[in-house]
Design a protein around this motif. Structure first.
Motif, PDB file in Angstrom:
ATOM      1  N   ARG A 244     -84.605 -17.963  -6.231  1.00  0.00           N
ATOM      2  CA  ARG A 244     -83.173 -18.219  -6.146  1.00  0.00           C
ATOM      3  C   ARG A 244     -82.550 -17.027  -5.322  1.00  0.00           C
ATOM      4  NH1 ARG A 244     -79.281 -21.221  -8.770  1.00  0.00           N
ATOM      5  NH2 ARG A 244     -77.107 -20.846  -7.724  1.00  0.00           N
TER       6      ARG A 244
ATOM      7  N   ASP B  41     -80.212 -17.357  -2.233  1.00  0.00           N
ATOM      8  CA  ASP B  41     -78.759 -16.656  -1.775  1.00  0.00           C
ATOM      9  C   ASP B  41     -78.551 -15.750  -1.023  1.00  0.00           C
ATOM     10  OD1 ASP B  41     -78.020 -18.389  -3.908  1.00  0.00           O
ATOM     11  OD2 ASP B  41     -78.414 -16.932  -5.527  1.00  0.00           O
TER      12      ASP B  41
ATOM     13  N   HIS C 296     -72.283 -19.262 -10.378  1.00  0.00           N
ATOM     14  CA  HIS C 296     -72.629 -19.396  -8.924  1.00  0.00           C
ATOM     15  C   HIS C 296     -71.326 -19.676  -8.178  1.00  0.00           C
ATOM     16  CE1 HIS C 296     -75.178 -19.670  -5.637  1.00  0.00           C
ATOM     17  NE2 HIS C 296     -74.603 -20.957  -5.394  1.00  0.00           N
TER      18      HIS C 296
ATOM     19  N   LYS D 260     -69.211 -17.286  -5.602  1.00  0.00           N
ATOM     20  CA  LYS D 260     -68.965 -17.692  -4.208  1.00  0.00           C
ATOM     21  C   LYS D 260     -67.246 -17.484  -3.731  1.00  0.00           C
ATOM     22  CE  LYS D 260     -69.924 -21.963  -1.536  1.00  0.00           C
ATOM     23  NZ  LYS D 260     -70.622 -23.383  -1.698  1.00  0.00           N
TER      24      LYS D 260
END
Length: 475
Positions: A15, A19, A385, A389
């Protein structure tokens, strides 16, 4: 909290690469067999690592082809934020802020980020309806008579058996059913205190507790509980040595708003310290069943040897908020607790108690709660998440091991109360940090809930909230 499994570490590493853009959307990942060789793990562990990312909607499995990184589609369509009602009035004071919010958060089109409870879509409505129909059909009086003051006998048996964890060994006769957890807390305070008494409470704490304590004419002494460092037992001991304290109130597992869970060894020490001083502890364990680890955290009640812990909880966070079914184990204070309850509500609603008891008897609860825990855990990850962002750099977000809330620290220049009003005016409901304490503090904190599954509307709301944070930060 438990250590992550090997497959979780591997999925986390993948992950991170996604990212960081090292692995891009559309890229094909190495095969399960190749991953097992690369990471020196079994095929089963490699498979679990990929499936963990599939569940989190990061990658996808294509039949006969393999695993691919999903396109996350960051371009969101703008969603109407219900700006038809302009909220220009900004009342002063915590109580007025809370009342103002409750008045407006039910407006149509509100993006709901403030309610610390599961979305209705996550609850077993059809199965609960079936249980309700069954008990009404089988009941000799159609559940029209008053229930016993202590509550439905079968429900109390099921609470002891299923809803208190394996470390609480109580008899059903020790359980008293109430109208939700709030009533349990109120009745506990009325049972063991009198106006003018001093109550120790964690800081920050659920804002409704403050109003209850104030309305009962009690004094508040706040003890800081850090989201990661936790409760300072040394300071607590100093407080009860120097000040006459009548009781303490703590949310022991996944506290609201920080999400902090008191470690079991600290719970045992806390109970011991208070028992030595003969000070009752009112334990709010309403989030205890919503844990993300491999086992349920213990309650303070499980360490209670003198009957000084009054344990409160309900089904509002796990099964049916609208049923208003809670309960209390008041320990040595049971008789006085019953006297107070008789003076206020006599008995709780019969049909809802019977329906929940039937739901347990049918074996439906275990399946539901396991699914709910898994879903809510994944939502907590998705929300974090999305916040990372869209919110300004430097934003700090808790990583709770259970419950429904995130405690977010914004830049010090941001006034969270102003952000609260601006967000509500744009159709987004959050809570400002200042209402979670009676003393000044948490000015740049907000609390949001991840009880509603992430969707385009929620993500757009968080994007707009992040934009409002940027605007305040720049001003």
């Amino acid at each position: 909290m438990r250590k992550p499994f090997i497959y979780e570490k591997i999925s986390g590493q993948i992950r991170t690469l996604i990212d960081q853009g090292v692995i891009k959307p559309g890229d094909k990942l190495e095969s399960v067999r190749a991953l097992s060789v690369t990471k020196n793990v079994s095929l089963s562990t490699a498979f679990k690592a990929y499936e963990e990312l599939v569940i989190k909607d990061v990658i996808e499995s294509r039949p006969k082809s393999g695993y691919y990184v999903k396109h996350q589609n960051p371009q969101l369509s703008e969603v109407s934020m219900a700006s038809d009602t302009i909220l220009k009035i900004r009342p002063q004071g915590t109580e007025k802020v809370i009342a103002f919010a409750h008045k407006h958060i039910s407006r149509q089109g509100i993006v709901q980020l403030s309610v610390s409870a599961p979305d209705i879509s996550l609850l077993p409505g059809a199965k609960l309806n079936k249980s309700m129909n069954e008990v009404l059909r089988l009941s000799s009086d159609s559940c029209l008579n008053y229930e016993a003051v202590e509550g439905n006998e079968e429900l109390r048996r099921q609470i002891v058996r299923y809803a208190l964890g394996t470390e609480v060994y109580n008899h059903p006769d020790e359980v008293i059913v109430t109208q939700g957890c709030i009533e349990s807390l109120v009745l506990c305070l009325m049972t063991i205190t009198k106006p003018g008494d001093t109550i120790i409470i964690e800081r920050p704490a659920y804002f409704s507790i403050y109003n209850i304590i104030k309305n009962l004419g009690l004094k508040i002494l706040e003890v800081n509980v850090h989201p990661t460092q936790g409760l300072n037992l040394g300071f607590l001991e100093k407080c009860i040595t120097e000040i006459k304290v009548s009781a303490c109130i703590f949310i022991s597992n996944f506290s609201n708003p920080t999400g902090y869970c008191i470690p079991d060894d600290i719970k045992e020490k806390l109970v011991g310290i208070l028992a030595k001083a003969n000070i009752p502890l009112i334990e709010d364990d309403i989030y205890g069943e919503i844990y993300f680890g491999s086992s349920r955290p213990r309650t303070c009640k499980s360490f209670d040897k003198k009957g000084l812990v009054l344990l409160c909880s309900s089904f509002s966070k796990t099964l049916a908020p609208g049923y208003r079914v809670g309960w209390c184990l008041p320990g040595k204070f049971k008789e006085r607790f019953l006297e107070i309850k008789i003076m206020h509500t006599v008995s709780s609603a019969s049909p809802t108690q019977a329906a929940i008891a039937q739901f347990f008897n049918s074996g439906r609860y275990d399946l539901h709660i396991k699914k709910l825990r898994k879903t809510v855990h994944l939502e907590s990850i998705r929300y974090r998440h999305v916040i990372a962002k869209y919110f300004p750099d430097g934003t700090k977000v808790t990583s709770p091991g259970g419950g429904y809330v995130l405690w977010i620290e914004l830049d010090r220049k941001i006034d969270a109360t102003n952000l609260f009003y601006e967000a509500l005016n744009r159709g987004i409901s959050i809570w400002p940090g200042s209402i979670f304490s009676v003393s000044k503090g948490f000015r740049n904190f907000i609390r949001i809930s991840y009880g509603t599954p992430m969707n385009q509307t929620i993500e757009a709301g968080l994007k707009l909230l992040g934009g409002l944070s940027y605007a305040q930060n720049a001003s």
